[in-house]
Scaffold this motif. Sequence first.
Motif, PDB file in Angstrom:
ATOM      1  N   ILE A  98      58.692  17.471  70.911  1.00 19.26           N
ATOM      2  CA  ILE A  98      59.515  17.225  72.099  1.00 19.26           C
ATOM      3  C   ILE A  98      59.328  18.391  73.066  1.00 19.26           C
ATOM      4  O   ILE A  98      59.457  19.545  72.662  1.00 19.26           O
ATOM      5  N   CYS A 145      65.005  13.592  66.677  1.00 17.24           N
ATOM      6  CA  CYS A 145      65.576  13.751  68.016  1.00 17.24           C
ATOM      7  C   CYS A 145      66.635  12.663  68.216  1.00 17.24           C
ATOM      8  O   CYS A 145      66.368  11.485  67.960  1.00 17.24           O
ATOM      9  N   ALA A 146      67.820  13.084  68.695  1.00 20.70           N
ATOM     10  CA  ALA A 146      68.903  12.109  68.909  1.00 20.70           C
ATOM     11  C   ALA A 146      68.545  11.130  70.014  1.00 20.70           C
ATOM     12  O   ALA A 146      69.154  10.071  70.149  1.00 20.70           O
ATOM     13  N   MET A 249      68.021  18.441  68.707  1.00 24.23           N
ATOM     14  CA  MET A 249      68.314  19.342  69.819  1.00 24.23           C
ATOM     15  C   MET A 249      68.890  20.694  69.387  1.00 24.23           C
ATOM     16  O   MET A 249      68.696  21.699  70.041  1.00 24.23           O
ATOM     17  N   TYR A 274      71.847  15.158  76.122  1.00 22.47           N
ATOM     18  CA  TYR A 274      71.959  14.430  74.852  1.00 22.47           C
ATOM     19  C   TYR A 274      73.360  13.866  74.660  1.00 22.47           C
ATOM     20  O   TYR A 274      73.924  13.914  73.582  1.00 22.47           O
TER      21      TYR A 274
HETATM   22 MO   LIG Z   1      65.611  15.958  71.045  1.00 21.43          MO
END
Ligand SMILES: [Mo]
Length: 426
Positions: A98, A145-146, A249, A274
């Motif tokens: 990311i 990753c959310a 994150m 997020y």
């Molecule tokens: Mo992320």
Amino acid sequence: MACKKERRQFLKRGAALAGLAIAGVKSASAESTLPTLQFETDIAAALNPPNPPLYGVRSRFETTTRAPAEPGKPFHANRTPLQDLTGIITPNPLHFYISHGSPVPEINPQEHRLLIHGMVDRPVVLTMSDIKRLPFVSRIHFLQCAGQNYGMPYQRKPEATKTAQETHGHTSCAEWTGVPLATLLKDVGVQKGASWLVGEGAEWKKHAASIPLEKAMDEGMVVYAQNGEAIRPEQGYPLRLLLPGVEGMRNIRWLRRLYITDRPTMNEWEIRTYVMLRMDGKSRWYAWDMEPNSVITFPSGEQQLPGPGLYNVTGLAWTGTGLVGRVQMSTDGARSWNDAKLQEPVLRKAHTRFHFPWKWDGKETVIQSRCIDEWGNVQPTRAETEKMWNVGPDYFGKTDNVFPHFYASQPWRISASGKVSNAMWE
Ligand SMILES: [Mo]
Ligand SMILES: Nc1nc2c(c(=O)[nH]1)N[C@H]1C(S)=C(S)[C@@H](COP(=O)(O)O)O[C@H]1N2
């Protein structure tokens, strides 16, 4: 002569194996399909080998790669080709990546420092060799990753969500090695009243995020190795925070600072990016654990089944809440569910592989999996997710809303011709 006899025996066994082959697979004569070995050439090559690479590379016939989510965008992600992997470990070159816009920093480990300060009795600055002298642990955990699973609007575009890699490739699983935060923080003397830990990265944007101190001390680690070798630059070389089960994150890469405090940072990642912001006042922020999730990797989007018959359906399940308790499969569009078989090892907060033998009758259908964690939390379908949030069918599928922590069961449509496609937004 002995050699010939052995060869004949091998072929006999090969023929027996061919007899066992699943329906639909043609058993050809082994004699006619085995290539002839070029013994003389092989011996010549063995006596005079070309230099093998000192750092190994895969066969040139293996071509799977990460896939970009949004090519050319500064905020982008490279997704793991889950449909091409076996077992539960993601090879390091295929671990998703990311980017939040900063280039990957090039950090010399000899110059890298970790500052631990704030509400502590003895603030310290540690070198990498200081950190590597401490007792370490190795643990297998997933990272996710959310924003994956359609969390960001671009991830819901049909043209960007055809394959398992595109729908769920923002998760990977690795063996991480490093020092538990509990060990590290014992040395600095955390003061009374401290309740949050803020981690900060060394890249130019200085990504940072908060985590309740108690949660961080529970299982958090600062890690410097992944699958037996140094963490790769994209994954945070030389040091990253690893918070098992917690949204990606907060797993700070290029970790250079741990700040002990009594409040969260409230930075842009925590209160804007997020976060699900809704205008009806029902917003969601400060989420930690990733929910029970799963995806069938075979058969999955863009693959082609050769015809009706028996298939070993397989995929991955995981949950930030602990162990995967069960995985269930539906082959009739979420009307009925049956238990899949979990493949050992089943590890806490790690990808867990499942298998489900399925006889496809050749009729068009929808298949999907759902994960149930050890506490009985069930991964919802998309319809159940909409009910949970009290939103209409357009909310996730057709608007520009950001919706991190979207973990609805992934449906794959099998057409009568055997073509597999994404049925999530149909
Ligand atoms: Mo992320
Ligand atoms: N320093 C720093 N750490 C970071 C980020 C970042 O941009 N900078 N991104 C976070 C996000 S959103 C995720 S999902 C994970 C991704 O880790 P990976 O690229 O190693 O898969 O790192 C996290 N840690």
